[in-house]
Each structure stands twice: as structure tokens, then as C-alpha cells.
Design a protein around this motif. Structure first.
Motif, PDB file in Angstrom:
ATOM      1  N   CYS A  47      70.265  17.500  93.701  1.00 26.63           N
ATOM      2  CA  CYS A  47      69.991  16.889  92.777  1.00 26.63           C
ATOM      3  C   CYS A  47      70.787  17.194  90.749  1.00 26.63           C
ATOM      4  O   CYS A  47      70.698  18.299  90.895  1.00 26.63           O
ATOM      5  N   CYS A  75      60.754  18.286  90.608  1.00 24.10           N
ATOM      6  CA  CYS A  75      61.706  17.344  89.866  1.00 24.10           C
ATOM      7  C   CYS A  75      61.525  15.556  89.486  1.00 24.10           C
ATOM      8  O   CYS A  75      60.000  15.707  90.104  1.00 24.10           O
ATOM      9  N   CYS A  94      67.542  18.749  89.364  1.00 23.91           N
ATOM     10  CA  CYS A  94      66.658  19.887  89.296  1.00 23.91           C
ATOM     11  C   CYS A  94      67.744  20.998  90.025  1.00 23.91           C
ATOM     12  O   CYS A  94      67.605  22.513  89.561  1.00 23.91           O
ATOM     13  N   HIS A 130      66.358  18.338  95.991  1.00 24.29           N
ATOM     14  CA  HIS A 130      65.341  18.769  94.918  1.00 24.29           C
ATOM     15  C   HIS A 130      63.702  20.186  95.384  1.00 24.29           C
ATOM     16  O   HIS A 130      63.458  20.379  96.503  1.00 24.29           O
TER      17      HIS A 130
END
Ligand code: ZN
Length: 69
Positions: free
Chosen positions: A59, A23, A62, A19
């Protein structure tokens, strides 16, 4: 550049997610800082270097260009 982190808790599908800071799905309890990068692909590569036995994925929210599964 963004700061990237890896969630140390495995997802239900077996992935460990990377990430970017900020995020909304950022891990809150157990994560490792990977560094500052222009691209999530660099952060995923660093994650694989540090945790060679983990299945690492970006992710979906993000780091969508690094999201593969
Ligand atoms: Zn994220």
C-alpha cells in the motif's frame, strides 16, 4: 512488528495490496491475515507464497517502501 493483511479484492490496476493494521485504507470486507513482520517486504513475500498467481504490491500509504506500481 506490525500485523499485515492482504486485500482479496483486486485494485483497478490489477494489484492486490498489502496493508498494515491501522492503515486508513485498510480493506473492510475481504482480506487475509499474513502475519506479523518487521518489514512490509516480508509480508509481500508471504503473500506471494500464499497467492503465487497474484500481482502483489505494498500500500502506498502504510507500506510505501513496498509500493512499486
Ligand atoms: Zn495501507
Amino acid at each position: 512488528m506490525k500485523r499485515y493483511y492482504i486485500n482479496n479484492n483486486m485494485q483497478s490496476n490489477g494489484d492486490y495490496e498489502v496493508h498494515a493494521q491501522g492503515c486508513s485504507f485498510f480493506p473492510t470486507d475481504d482480506y487475509t491475515y499474513l502475519g506479523e513482520y518487521y518489514y512490509c517486504s516480508s509480508a509481500v513475500a508471504e503473500g506471494k507464497r500464499r497467492f503465487p498467481y497474484r500481482k502483489i504490491n505494498g500500500c502506498y500509504y502504510c507500506s510505501r517502501e513496498c509500493h512499486t506500481s
